[in-house]
Scaffold this motif. Structure first.
Motif, PDB file in Angstrom:
ATOM      1  N   GLN A  29       0.826  -1.202   0.000  1.00 40.57           N
ATOM      2  CA  GLN A  29       0.000   0.000   0.000  1.00 40.57           C
ATOM      3  C   GLN A  29       0.861   1.252   0.000  1.00 40.57           C
ATOM      4  N   ALA A  30       0.379   2.289  -0.672  1.00 38.85           N
ATOM      5  CA  ALA A  30       0.998   3.607  -0.614  1.00 38.85           C
ATOM      6  C   ALA A  30      -0.123   4.633  -0.531  1.00 38.85           C
ATOM      7  N   ALA A  31       0.028   5.619   0.375  1.00 37.26           N
ATOM      8  CA  ALA A  31      -1.064   6.543   0.664  1.00 37.26           C
ATOM      9  C   ALA A  31      -0.978   7.851  -0.109  1.00 37.26           C
ATOM     10  N   ASP A  32       0.084   8.062  -0.879  1.00 42.67           N
ATOM     11  CA  ASP A  32       0.157   9.249  -1.723  1.00 42.67           C
ATOM     12  C   ASP A  32       0.970   8.942  -2.972  1.00 42.67           C
ATOM     13  N   GLY A  33       0.917   9.859  -3.931  1.00 42.40           N
ATOM     14  CA  GLY A  33       1.542   9.606  -5.221  1.00 42.40           C
ATOM     15  C   GLY A  33       3.051   9.448  -5.150  1.00 42.40           C
ATOM     16  N   ASP A  51      -5.044   5.351  -7.885  1.00 43.87           N
ATOM     17  CA  ASP A  51      -6.033   6.423  -7.825  1.00 43.87           C
ATOM     18  C   ASP A  51      -5.443   7.641  -8.546  1.00 43.87           C
ATOM     19  N   LEU A  52      -6.281   8.573  -8.941  1.00 45.10           N
ATOM     20  CA  LEU A  52      -5.795   9.774  -9.619  1.00 45.10           C
ATOM     21  C   LEU A  52      -5.674  10.967  -8.683  1.00 45.10           C
ATOM     22  N   MET A  53      -6.646  11.149  -7.805  1.00 41.42           N
ATOM     23  CA  MET A  53      -6.628  12.303  -6.895  1.00 41.42           C
ATOM     24  C   MET A  53      -5.867  11.932  -5.628  1.00 41.42           C
ATOM     25  N   LEU A  54      -4.558  12.183  -5.662  1.00 41.23           N
ATOM     26  CA  LEU A  54      -3.662  11.767  -4.584  1.00 41.23           C
ATOM     27  C   LEU A  54      -2.896  12.960  -4.025  1.00 41.23           C
ATOM     28  N   SER A  56       0.436  14.985  -2.764  1.00 41.78           N
ATOM     29  CA  SER A  56       1.851  15.146  -3.142  1.00 41.78           C
ATOM     30  C   SER A  56       2.125  14.970  -4.635  1.00 41.78           C
ATOM     31  N   MET A  57       1.455  14.046  -5.283  1.00 42.81           N
ATOM     32  CA  MET A  57       1.644  13.804  -6.715  1.00 42.81           C
ATOM     33  C   MET A  57       0.418  13.066  -7.227  1.00 42.81           C
ATOM     34  N   ASN A  58      -0.254  13.636  -8.225  1.00 41.93           N
ATOM     35  CA  ASN A  58      -1.470  12.968  -8.684  1.00 41.93           C
ATOM     36  C   ASN A  58      -1.159  11.757  -9.561  1.00 41.93           C
ATOM     37  N   GLY A  59      -2.187  10.990  -9.854  1.00 39.21           N
ATOM     38  CA  GLY A  59      -1.979   9.751 -10.592  1.00 39.21           C
ATOM     39  C   GLY A  59      -1.407   9.945 -11.981  1.00 39.21           C
ATOM     40  N   ALA A  80     -12.681   8.300  -9.025  1.00 39.92           N
ATOM     41  CA  ALA A  80     -14.006   8.921  -9.073  1.00 39.92           C
ATOM     42  C   ALA A  80     -14.111   9.898 -10.246  1.00 39.92           C
ATOM     43  N   LEU A  81     -12.988  10.217 -10.881  1.00 43.20           N
ATOM     44  CA  LEU A  81     -13.007  11.063 -12.078  1.00 43.20           C
ATOM     45  C   LEU A  81     -13.465  10.200 -13.250  1.00 43.20           C
ATOM     46  N   SER A  82     -14.742  10.248 -13.515  1.00 44.91           N
ATOM     47  CA  SER A  82     -15.317   9.289 -14.451  1.00 44.91           C
ATOM     48  C   SER A  82     -15.646   9.877 -15.821  1.00 44.91           C
ATOM     49  N   ASP A  83     -15.346  11.166 -16.034  1.00 45.63           N
ATOM     50  CA  ASP A  83     -15.668  11.752 -17.322  1.00 45.63           C
ATOM     51  C   ASP A  83     -14.746  11.198 -18.403  1.00 45.63           C
ATOM     52  N   THR A  84     -15.224  11.232 -19.620  1.00 44.14           N
ATOM     53  CA  THR A  84     -14.502  10.635 -20.745  1.00 44.14           C
ATOM     54  C   THR A  84     -13.112  11.237 -20.925  1.00 44.14           C
ATOM     55  N   GLU A  85     -12.990  12.541 -20.696  1.00 43.48           N
ATOM     56  CA  GLU A  85     -11.701  13.204 -20.877  1.00 43.48           C
ATOM     57  C   GLU A  85     -10.618  12.603 -19.991  1.00 43.48           C
ATOM     58  N   ASN A  86     -10.945  12.363 -18.717  1.00 46.16           N
ATOM     59  CA  ASN A  86      -9.961  11.797 -17.798  1.00 46.16           C
ATOM     60  C   ASN A  86      -9.684  10.330 -18.096  1.00 46.16           C
ATOM     61  N   VAL A  87     -10.707   9.604 -18.534  1.00 49.66           N
ATOM     62  CA  VAL A  87     -10.486   8.207 -18.920  1.00 49.66           C
ATOM     63  C   VAL A  87      -9.497   8.138 -20.077  1.00 49.66           C
ATOM     64  N   ILE A  88      -9.727   8.948 -21.099  1.00 45.08           N
ATOM     65  CA  ILE A  88      -8.833   8.955 -22.264  1.00 45.08           C
ATOM     66  C   ILE A  88      -7.433   9.395 -21.864  1.00 45.08           C
TER      67      ILE A  88
END
Length: 226
Positions: A29-33, A51-54, A56-59, A80-88
């Motif tokens: 496990q790691a609790a931040d990016g 995860d993406l919303m982390l 110190s450093m995002n995904g 939780a960022l489920s919009d198409t833009e973030n998926v792509i």
């Protein structure tokens, strides 16, 4: 498989790791990016759940740094960022899959099994090595038709040895692939587990498969049939 979960929500991270462990995987496990990136660069993982919303450093930054360092490891984003833009964007940054939160644990485990099958270079869920048969989904093992119950760790050891059949693997390599990053390398737990695995796999059969190569490590001798 050895899996790194990079997630800053403690309850979710614990829940995911518990599910992975029950399915026979090794989970760190790691609790931040930043900590996730450090763990990914210092250890040999079969898969990263990111995860993406982390803090110190995002995904996305973690993915970019993995590419910059040439660390080729499959990554499944769960966010939780489920919009198409973030998926792509996540897929373009190198992730192989994207799972939207909230998700069912069974769906996550199914996607993990897909990664495992790809790593084995096959679509099948069973392995056969000499007269040993392994069902990767049910985690059942038999030799010459005799059922052999194994613990999760013994199963992981056997799978790793067979995936490296006829090659010597060192204690360090086993530590990296079958134990978590908090394991004490000075312990004799590996030897104990290998001894137990030998008793179950080899003791009642004429031809022993698992061998110790003095001063080098361990190997399993034979032919993988499928």
């Amino acid at each position: 498989m050895k899996i790194l979960v990079v997630e800053d929500e403690p309850k979710l991270c614990t829940f995911v790791c518990a599910g992975l462990s029950q399915a026979g995987h090794i989970c760190d496990q790691a609790a931040d990016g930043a900590k996730g990136l450090e763990a990914a660069l210092m250890n040999d993982y079969d898969l990263i759940l990111l995860d993406l919303m982390l803090p110190s450093m995002n995904g996305f930054e973690v993915l970019k740094n993995l590419q910059d360092f040439g660390k080729m490891v499959p990554v499944i984003i769960f966010s939780a960022l489920s919009d198409t833009e973030n998926v792509i964007r996540g897929l373009d940054y190198g992730a192989i899959d994207y799972l939207r939160k909230p998700f069912e644990l069974d769906e996550l485990l199914a996607r993990v099994r897909t990664v495992r099958r790809r790593a084995l270079g096959q679509s099948a869920t069973k392995l056969q090595f000499e007269d040993v048969e392994i069902d990767l989904l049910s985690r059942e093992v038999s030799r010459a038709g005799k059922s052999i119950p194994l613990s999760n760790r013994e199963f992981a050891l056997l799978e790793y040895l067979i995936s490296n059949a006829n090659r010597v693997v060192t204690k360090t390599q086993i530590l990296e692939k079958v134990w978590d990053m908090n394991f004490d390398p000075g312990s004799n737990v590996i030897e104990v587990h290998l001894s137990q695995l030998r008793k179950k796999i080899d003791r009642d059969f004429d031809v022993p498969l698992i061998q110790t190569v003095v001063g080098r490590g361990y190997t399993i001798k034979g032919k993988r049939l499928k």
